[in-house]
Scaffold this active site. Sequence first.
Site, PDB file in Angstrom:
ATOM      1  N   ARG A   6     -19.193 -59.229 -26.259  1.00 24.78           N
ATOM      2  CA  ARG A   6     -20.283 -59.931 -26.247  1.00 24.78           C
ATOM      3  C   ARG A   6     -19.736 -61.635 -26.185  1.00 24.78           C
ATOM      4  O   ARG A   6     -20.794 -62.570 -25.619  1.00 24.78           O
ATOM      5  CB  ARG A   6     -21.504 -60.205 -26.651  1.00 24.78           C
ATOM      6  CG  ARG A   6     -22.432 -58.648 -26.118  1.00 24.78           C
ATOM      7  CD  ARG A   6     -23.690 -58.760 -26.098  1.00 24.78           C
ATOM      8  NE  ARG A   6     -23.961 -57.349 -26.879  1.00 24.78           N
ATOM      9  CZ  ARG A   6     -25.085 -57.193 -25.976  1.00 24.78           C
ATOM     10  NH1 ARG A   6     -24.696 -57.373 -24.409  1.00 24.78           N
ATOM     11  NH2 ARG A   6     -25.753 -55.988 -26.107  1.00 24.78           N
TER      12      ARG A   6
ATOM     13  N   PHE B 279     -17.171 -53.780 -13.730  1.00 23.79           N
ATOM     14  CA  PHE B 279     -18.134 -54.034 -14.794  1.00 23.79           C
ATOM     15  C   PHE B 279     -17.268 -54.925 -15.336  1.00 23.79           C
ATOM     16  O   PHE B 279     -16.274 -55.581 -15.549  1.00 23.79           O
ATOM     17  CB  PHE B 279     -17.714 -52.554 -15.449  1.00 23.79           C
ATOM     18  CG  PHE B 279     -18.945 -52.644 -16.863  1.00 23.79           C
ATOM     19  CD1 PHE B 279     -20.278 -52.073 -16.521  1.00 23.79           C
ATOM     20  CD2 PHE B 279     -17.698 -53.418 -17.935  1.00 23.79           C
ATOM     21  CE1 PHE B 279     -21.091 -52.239 -17.365  1.00 23.79           C
ATOM     22  CE2 PHE B 279     -19.765 -53.152 -18.780  1.00 23.79           C
ATOM     23  CZ  PHE B 279     -20.503 -52.597 -18.854  1.00 23.79           C
TER      24      PHE B 279
ATOM     25  N   LYS C 190     -24.201 -58.030  -8.463  1.00 23.92           N
ATOM     26  CA  LYS C 190     -23.815 -57.627  -8.174  1.00 23.92           C
ATOM     27  C   LYS C 190     -24.305 -56.667  -6.941  1.00 23.92           C
ATOM     28  O   LYS C 190     -25.002 -55.631  -6.655  1.00 23.92           O
ATOM     29  CB  LYS C 190     -23.565 -55.806  -8.714  1.00 23.92           C
ATOM     30  CG  LYS C 190     -22.307 -56.460  -9.608  1.00 23.92           C
ATOM     31  CD  LYS C 190     -21.298 -55.563 -10.908  1.00 23.92           C
ATOM     32  CE  LYS C 190     -22.506 -55.350 -11.891  1.00 23.92           C
ATOM     33  NZ  LYS C 190     -21.262 -53.891 -12.483  1.00 23.92           N
TER      34      LYS C 190
ATOM     35  N   GLU D   2     -31.879 -63.998 -17.104  1.00 23.31           N
ATOM     36  CA  GLU D   2     -31.067 -62.153 -17.644  1.00 23.31           C
ATOM     37  C   GLU D   2     -29.831 -62.517 -17.048  1.00 23.31           C
ATOM     38  O   GLU D   2     -29.434 -64.062 -16.140  1.00 23.31           O
ATOM     39  CB  GLU D   2     -31.469 -61.598 -16.069  1.00 23.31           C
ATOM     40  CG  GLU D   2     -32.457 -60.407 -16.004  1.00 23.31           C
ATOM     41  CD  GLU D   2     -30.946 -59.473 -17.282  1.00 23.31           C
ATOM     42  OE1 GLU D   2     -30.606 -59.355 -17.531  1.00 23.31           O
ATOM     43  OE2 GLU D   2     -31.797 -58.131 -16.615  1.00 23.31           O
TER      44      GLU D   2
ATOM     45  N   GLY E 103     -28.414 -59.578 -23.635  1.00 21.13           N
ATOM     46  CA  GLY E 103     -27.091 -59.572 -23.300  1.00 21.13           C
ATOM     47  C   GLY E 103     -27.798 -61.219 -22.455  1.00 21.13           C
ATOM     48  O   GLY E 103     -26.058 -61.968 -22.078  1.00 21.13           O
TER      49      GLY E 103
ATOM     50  N   ASP F 146     -22.321 -56.782 -22.037  1.00 19.77           N
ATOM     51  CA  ASP F 146     -20.978 -56.520 -23.546  1.00 19.77           C
ATOM     52  C   ASP F 146     -20.729 -54.803 -22.743  1.00 19.77           C
ATOM     53  O   ASP F 146     -21.422 -54.732 -21.997  1.00 19.77           O
ATOM     54  CB  ASP F 146     -21.776 -56.010 -24.871  1.00 19.77           C
ATOM     55  CG  ASP F 146     -23.573 -55.044 -23.965  1.00 19.77           C
ATOM     56  OD1 ASP F 146     -24.150 -55.171 -23.686  1.00 19.77           O
ATOM     57  OD2 ASP F 146     -23.197 -53.679 -24.742  1.00 19.77           O
TER      58      ASP F 146
ATOM     59  N   ASP G 237     -27.682 -55.896 -11.620  1.00 24.35           N
ATOM     60  CA  ASP G 237     -27.067 -54.851 -10.723  1.00 24.35           C
ATOM     61  C   ASP G 237     -27.895 -54.054  -9.904  1.00 24.35           C
ATOM     62  O   ASP G 237     -27.844 -54.409  -8.942  1.00 24.35           O
ATOM     63  CB  ASP G 237     -26.271 -53.820 -12.363  1.00 24.35           C
ATOM     64  CG  ASP G 237     -25.143 -52.849 -12.227  1.00 24.35           C
ATOM     65  OD1 ASP G 237     -24.735 -52.917 -10.602  1.00 24.35           O
ATOM     66  OD2 ASP G 237     -24.979 -52.321 -12.638  1.00 24.35           O
TER      67      ASP G 237
END
Length: 173
Positions: A164, A151, A130, A98, A43, A158, A102
């Site tokens: 992405r 989300f 988040k 990162e 990611g 992704d 989450d």
Amino acid sequence: MEEVLPTEMISAEDIAARVRELGAEIRNDYGDKEIIAIGILNGSFIFMADLVREIGSPLRCEFLGMSSYGNATQSSGVVAITKDLSASIEGKDVLIIEDIVDTGLTLSYLMENLETRKPASIRVATLLSKPARRRVEVQVDYLGFTIEDRFVIGYGLDHAGLHRNLPFIGALD
Ligand code: IMP
Ligand code: MG
């Protein structure tokens, strides 16, 4: 396959402006100290590519592949390293990069793992956070944007491997 169009949450322009600010802040904190930037795959690859070009300090790029077992949108907390670093980080100043924090489970596992390798310091840069979903407390030193519990996809993030390559951050719900 039914196509779901994402709603734009953070524009490419706003991301670029924030990444520039983070880069300046990091450069300011590290000065001429060498940074080992560790991008967490998959990611973070786009965020990392943009961020390192805004930092300016002497810097090496390393990559660590992590996968968390679970379904497409829920982290299970069971984390595995799928690609390890190619060099020792002992005595080095490490900056973890990162895409999103989450639940915090991935980052917490990662910090524990990297600390056993005895770096001089570890700091964390994440594009998104988040906080509403946090299950463990984690250290974040450089944060792009705090977002609500949705989300998100794009700019490296992704959903089941797709999206992405979207230049902005969007929400799928
Ligand atoms: P955590 O372990 O729950 O903090 O989750 C960390 C990883 O889950 C991130 O590095 C992402 O790869 C993935 N993830 C969490 N939330 C999202 C999201 O909203 N969109 C895409 N990936 C996400
Ligand atoms: Mg991911």
